[in-house]
Design a protein around this motif. Structure first.
Motif, PDB file in Angstrom:
ATOM      1  N   UNK A   1      41.558 -27.211  46.837  1.00 50.45           N
ATOM      2  CA  UNK A   1      41.083 -28.042  45.739  1.00 50.45           C
ATOM      3  C   UNK A   1      40.025 -27.289  44.941  1.00 50.45           C
ATOM      4  N   UNK A   2      39.802 -27.752  43.714  1.00 51.94           N
ATOM      5  CA  UNK A   2      38.872 -27.075  42.809  1.00 51.94           C
ATOM      6  C   UNK A   2      37.915 -28.080  42.178  1.00 51.94           C
ATOM      7  N   UNK A   3      36.793 -27.579  41.709  1.00 49.08           N
ATOM      8  CA  UNK A   3      35.836 -28.420  40.993  1.00 49.08           C
ATOM      9  C   UNK A   3      36.503 -28.998  39.747  1.00 49.08           C
ATOM     10  N   UNK A   4      36.398 -30.287  39.577  1.00 44.21           N
ATOM     11  CA  UNK A   4      36.976 -30.942  38.403  1.00 44.21           C
ATOM     12  C   UNK A   4      35.920 -31.331  37.375  1.00 44.21           C
ATOM     13  N   UNK A   5      34.664 -31.462  37.839  1.00 44.58           N
ATOM     14  CA  UNK A   5      33.599 -31.881  36.931  1.00 44.58           C
ATOM     15  C   UNK A   5      32.262 -31.331  37.414  1.00 44.58           C
ATOM     16  N   UNK A   6      31.470 -30.826  36.492  1.00 42.81           N
ATOM     17  CA  UNK A   6      30.118 -30.356  36.799  1.00 42.81           C
ATOM     18  C   UNK A   6      29.085 -31.385  36.355  1.00 42.81           C
ATOM     19  N   UNK A   7      27.909 -31.293  36.953  1.00 39.77           N
ATOM     20  CA  UNK A   7      26.785 -32.106  36.468  1.00 39.77           C
ATOM     21  C   UNK A   7      26.365 -31.622  35.070  1.00 39.77           C
ATOM     22  N   UNK A   8      26.498 -30.322  34.849  1.00 33.95           N
ATOM     23  CA  UNK A   8      26.131 -29.711  33.566  1.00 33.95           C
ATOM     24  C   UNK A   8      27.399 -29.508  32.748  1.00 33.95           C
ATOM     25  N   UNK A   9      27.362 -29.943  31.514  1.00 35.37           N
ATOM     26  CA  UNK A   9      28.511 -29.769  30.622  1.00 35.37           C
ATOM     27  C   UNK A   9      28.083 -28.957  29.413  1.00 35.37           C
ATOM     28  N   UNK A  10      28.949 -28.048  29.018  1.00 35.09           N
ATOM     29  CA  UNK A  10      28.646 -27.148  27.904  1.00 35.09           C
ATOM     30  C   UNK A  10      29.749 -27.238  26.866  1.00 35.09           C
ATOM     31  N   UNK A  11      29.352 -27.278  25.607  1.00 39.10           N
ATOM     32  CA  UNK A  11      30.306 -27.226  24.509  1.00 39.10           C
ATOM     33  C   UNK A  11      30.150 -25.887  23.809  1.00 39.10           C
ATOM     34  N   UNK A  12      31.128 -25.022  23.975  1.00 48.10           N
ATOM     35  CA  UNK A  12      31.045 -23.658  23.444  1.00 48.10           C
ATOM     36  C   UNK A  12      31.489 -23.646  21.982  1.00 48.10           C
ATOM     37  N   UNK A  13      30.681 -23.054  21.092  1.00 47.01           N
ATOM     38  CA  UNK A  13      31.066 -22.989  19.676  1.00 47.01           C
ATOM     39  C   UNK A  13      32.347 -22.181  19.482  1.00 47.01           C
ATOM     40  N   UNK A  14      33.093 -22.539  18.475  1.00 50.23           N
ATOM     41  CA  UNK A  14      34.303 -21.797  18.152  1.00 50.23           C
ATOM     42  C   UNK A  14      33.933 -20.465  17.484  1.00 50.23           C
ATOM     43  N   UNK A  15      34.680 -19.435  17.809  1.00 49.46           N
ATOM     44  CA  UNK A  15      34.387 -18.090  17.318  1.00 49.46           C
ATOM     45  C   UNK A  15      34.396 -18.026  15.795  1.00 49.46           C
ATOM     46  N   UNK A  16      35.348 -18.687  15.167  1.00 51.73           N
ATOM     47  CA  UNK A  16      35.473 -18.579  13.713  1.00 51.73           C
ATOM     48  C   UNK A  16      34.472 -19.464  12.964  1.00 51.73           C
ATOM     49  N   UNK A  17      33.591 -20.146  13.732  1.00 49.77           N
ATOM     50  CA  UNK A  17      32.559 -20.972  13.093  1.00 49.77           C
ATOM     51  C   UNK A  17      31.161 -20.447  13.415  1.00 49.77           C
ATOM     52  N   UNK A  18      31.065 -19.112  13.582  1.00 45.50           N
ATOM     53  CA  UNK A  18      29.800 -18.469  13.914  1.00 45.50           C
ATOM     54  C   UNK A  18      29.365 -17.596  12.733  1.00 45.50           C
ATOM     55  N   UNK A  19      28.574 -18.114  11.798  1.00 45.31           N
ATOM     56  CA  UNK A  19      28.176 -17.330  10.627  1.00 45.31           C
ATOM     57  C   UNK A  19      27.126 -16.272  10.981  1.00 45.31           C
ATOM     58  N   UNK A  20      27.043 -15.233  10.172  1.00 45.41           N
ATOM     59  CA  UNK A  20      26.075 -14.162  10.411  1.00 45.41           C
ATOM     60  C   UNK A  20      24.641 -14.663  10.377  1.00 45.41           C
TER      61      UNK A  20
END
Length: 341
Positions: A191-210
């Motif tokens: 079995x594997x971890x299905x949920x963490x106490x900490x959740x992260x939302x990673x920005x999309x690569x094409x929405x990272x301005x200089x």
């Protein structure tokens, strides 16, 4: 194929395997922790299943087994050089899914990052077989689910530890014969971890301005970070190193060249000939690491470099949270995107 056996029988198999393999696992080093009366959990060679620490997260990753902290590249004299030999024994490593995924990131950096493979990394990596420790409950600071580091089927054996016995999924034909002799056949799927106490939302690569490179958010880390580098050395996917020539005292014209771990947070990492240095402010180092883990690498290899093991958060003496930093970055980008609408 699944097997179940008692610890005593598993130890007999370990002893048999030690004739051909070095066996590493997370183990407890007493009185070696941050304070004099605390222990440290890190990787080392084991002789028995009782030495394996599986109820707690190791403070350091297993990367030093295939990417040593200090590694001699070659010995030299005035006229020639010689590459050192490596141990003939193969290697078995007990590790969690996030670390297996982390090693795959190291494989990409050292073996698929350009035209040339890293000879020293490759000759150790080819010796390694993975025994995956089942990990179905999240530890504090883990965010592996958000980073897709919680699942893998890249193992020779998967193992579930229980008091007094072990249950295994044996995929590697090299090992099945050993367990047929002493183990009871069972149906077992890890079995594997299905949920963490900490959740992260990673920005999309094409929405990272200089413009994000110069954002105010990085200044916070200039005030808090002390450039100790603990996040770098505990991280499974940090792969930076420096080289040193070590002349021998009795003959300064002979010696050895070593590569030694380094990292983007550590003073002197960006020093160059002529006295030049880059990213002197600690906040700019945090920016560099963050964007390397979730932007640069992903842009090239289509997955995040970070696997969410959370060791950087565990080890930071200033309580800087990398997962929080990613979420802050994502929030800033969303706010700026909303302002442009």
């Amino acid at each position: 194929m699944g097997f179940q056996l008692q610890n005593s029988d598993f130890n007999k198999i370990l002893n048999e395997l030690k004739k051909e393999y070095k066996i590493y696992a997370p183990k407890r080093f007493e009185k070696r922790g941050t304070f004099s009366d605390t222990d440290m959990i890190r990787y080392g060679e084991i002789d028995s299943v009782e030495e394996i620490v599986w109820k707690e997260k190791s403070e350091y990753s297993p990367k030093e087994i295939i990417f040593p902290i200090t590694q001699t590249l070659f010995y030299f004299t005035e006229e020639e050089y010689k590459v050192p030999k490596v141990d003939d024994k193969k290697i078995i490593v007990f590790l969690r899914p996030c670390d297996i995924n982390g090693v795959r990131r190291l494989d990409t950096i050292f073996l698929k990052n350009g035209e040339h493979e890293d000879f020293y990394y490759k000759r150790l990596r080819e010796k390694v077989k993975f025994v995956m420790i089942e990990c179905k409950e999240s530890f504090e600071n883990c965010f592996c689910v958000s980073m897709n580091g919680n699942y893998t089927d890249n193992y020779s054996i998967a193992v579930r530890f229980e008091d007094g016995q072990v249950t295994l999924d044996v995929k590697d034909e090299d090992f099945k014969g050993l367990f047929n002799k002493v183990g009871k056949e069972v149906d077992f799927t890890p079995e594997y971890v299905k949920e963490n106490h900490v959740k992260v939302e990673v920005p999309e690569v094409d929405k990272m301005p200089l413009e994000i490179f110069n954002h105010e958010m990085w200044k916070e880390y200039s005030e808090r970070c002390i450039a100790c580098g603990r996040c770098n050395v505990s991280c499974i996917t940090c792969s930076c190193f420096t080289t040193q020539d070590i002349p021998y005292e009795d003959n300064p014209k002979a010696g050895e060249r070593r590569r030694v771990w380094a990292g983007c947070h550590i003073d002197g990492f960006t020093d160059m000939a002529g006295g030049h240095s880059f990213r002197k402010e600690y906040g700019s180092r945090m920016r560099f690491k963050t964007l390397h883990k979730i932007y640069d690498y992903k842009k090239r290899f289509e997955e995040n470099m970070c696997v969410g093991c959370g060791r950087c958060d565990d080890r930071c003496p200033e309580y800087i949270s990398f997962s929080t930093c990613i979420n802050k970055l994502n929030k800033v980008l969303k706010e700026e995107e909303k302002d442009e609408e």
